[in-house]
Motif scaffolding. Structure first.
Motif, short mmCIF file in Angstrom:
data_model
loop_
_atom_site.label_atom_id
_atom_site.label_comp_id
_atom_site.label_asym_id
_atom_site.label_seq_id
_atom_site.Cartn_x
_atom_site.Cartn_y
_atom_site.Cartn_z
N ALA A 191 5.87 6.53 -2.37
CA ALA A 191 4.45 6.58 -3.10
C ALA A 191 4.86 6.09 -4.61
N ASP A 192 5.78 7.24 -5.27
CA ASP A 192 5.92 6.93 -6.56
C ASP A 192 7.20 5.74 -6.90
N GLU A 238 -1.95 -1.01 2.09
CA GLU A 238 -1.74 0.50 2.72
C GLU A 238 -2.64 0.71 3.70
N ALA A 239 -3.50 -0.07 4.20
CA ALA A 239 -4.44 -0.09 5.09
C ALA A 239 -3.83 -0.03 6.73
N LEU A 273 -2.11 6.50 -3.80
CA LEU A 273 -1.08 6.24 -2.73
C LEU A 273 -0.84 7.56 -2.01
N MET A 274 -0.80 8.70 -2.81
CA MET A 274 -0.19 9.94 -2.32
C MET A 274 -1.75 10.67 -1.81
N SER A 275 -2.74 10.12 -2.21
CA SER A 275 -3.94 10.78 -1.84
C SER A 275 -4.20 10.13 -0.37
N VAL A 276 -4.21 9.10 0.01
CA VAL A 276 -4.50 8.31 1.01
C VAL A 276 -3.48 8.58 2.27
N ARG A 277 -2.13 8.66 1.69
CA ARG A 277 -1.30 8.94 2.63
C ARG A 277 -0.94 10.47 3.03
N ARG A 278 -1.42 11.19 1.98
CA ARG A 278 -1.47 12.61 2.07
C ARG A 278 0.26 13.10 1.96
N SER A 279 0.78 12.60 0.79
CA SER A 279 2.18 12.73 0.99
C SER A 279 2.74 13.50 -0.37
#
Length: 286
Positions: free
Chosen positions: A86-87, A178-179, A54-60
């Motif tokens: 994300a967490d 998440e898409a 989640l953090m990767s694709v959202r860059r969060s």
């Protein structure tokens, strides 16, 4: 059904391993903050992977914060700093899955263990309700998976594909949430489906000797010839499908870690678990 989506530590750069630990510790901290100190014990590698994805694709992930381990205050550690939920979402999925796993264990365990599980059920039920209130779509997806799983495993004609499909579909639907585009939906769905299938099958392999002794359902039980080869081939196919879909994804953050998990971690876990049962299979003891 937890703990199979791991890194291979020896193949990670030091900074990548530190980042992975920060995500792991960050999820642990979030579980304690959102639910209870006790829920830190349900922390899993699988949901850490979900959090990192989640953090990767959202860059969060905005960086890392120094802190102290909640279990060992003398130990220093770092925590991922999320700019979104994300967490929190990974923590909710952890709680929802743990509750449903507990319900499954109550049905499959011996009298003594069943009693212990029933004692802690009210705690898990309360945490699950809280998680479901925050993320009702996650609870709905997991609940539907459990019903489909029970239906499949109660069918005497249930084969490998049908047995693995509920868990695979569950994780596919979780990642699809998440898409933002149709292309992303298809990619995330395939990553989730392959990962979910791998988790179900590796868990079935891991449990195979105990399931044979106890009489519990196992999708590999009715395979009479080349049982070990069938196990290995199905696991390899599931892992390969994850890699094929992931290759289409333009991730930036945590790329080295996710590469390591898919290319190194999954094969390593597969080899480890298969080696545990291989000798018994060929000797005919399980």
């Amino acid at each position: 059904m937890f703990g199979y989506i791991r890194i291979q530590k020896s193949e990670l750069l030091v900074r990548e391993y530190d980042a992975y630990k920060a995500a792991y510790c960050g999820l642990c901290k979030r579980l304690g903050k959102d639910y209870s100190f006790v829920t830190r014990f349900i922390l899993s590698y699988d949901c850490t992977f979900y959090s990192i994805f989640l953090m990767s694709v959202r860059r969060s992930c905005s960086g890392f914060k120094d802190g102290r381990c909640r279990f060992n205050p003398l130990k220093k550690c770092k925590f991922c700093q999320c700019t979104d939920d994300a967490d929190s979402k990974a923590a909710a999925l952890s709680v929802i899955l743990a509750y449903n796993k507990l319900i499954d264990n109550i049905g499959d365990s011996s009298f003594f263990k069943r009693g212990l599980y029933k004692l802690v059920k009210p705690l898990f039920s309360r945490w699950r309700k809280k998680a479901a209130k925050r993320y009702p779509e996650l609870d709905e997806i997991v609940s539907e998976m459990m019903m489909a799983q029970a239906e499949a495993e109660s069918d005497p004609e249930c084969g490998l594909d049908r047995a693995a499909d509920p868990t695979a579909t569950m994780l596919a639907r979780v990642l699809e949430l998440e898409a933002e585009t149709e292309s992303e939906r298809r990619i995330y769905s395939q990553i989730g489906y392959g990962t979910g299938r791998f988790i179900y099958l590796i868990d079935a392999v891991d449990d195979y000797p105990d399931d044979v002794k106890s009489g519990n359902f196992n999708p590999f039980k009715d395979i009479q010839e080349n049982k070990f080869d069938v196990m290995s081939a199905n696991l390899s196919q599931a892992a390969a499908s994850v890699f094929d879909a992931y290759n289409l994804l333009d991730t930036v953050d945590f790329r080295g870690i996710i590469d390591n998990i898919i290319l190194r971690g999954l094969p390593s876990v597969q080899t480890e678990i298969l080696d545990k049962v291989k000798e018994g299979l060929y000797e005919g003891s399980v």
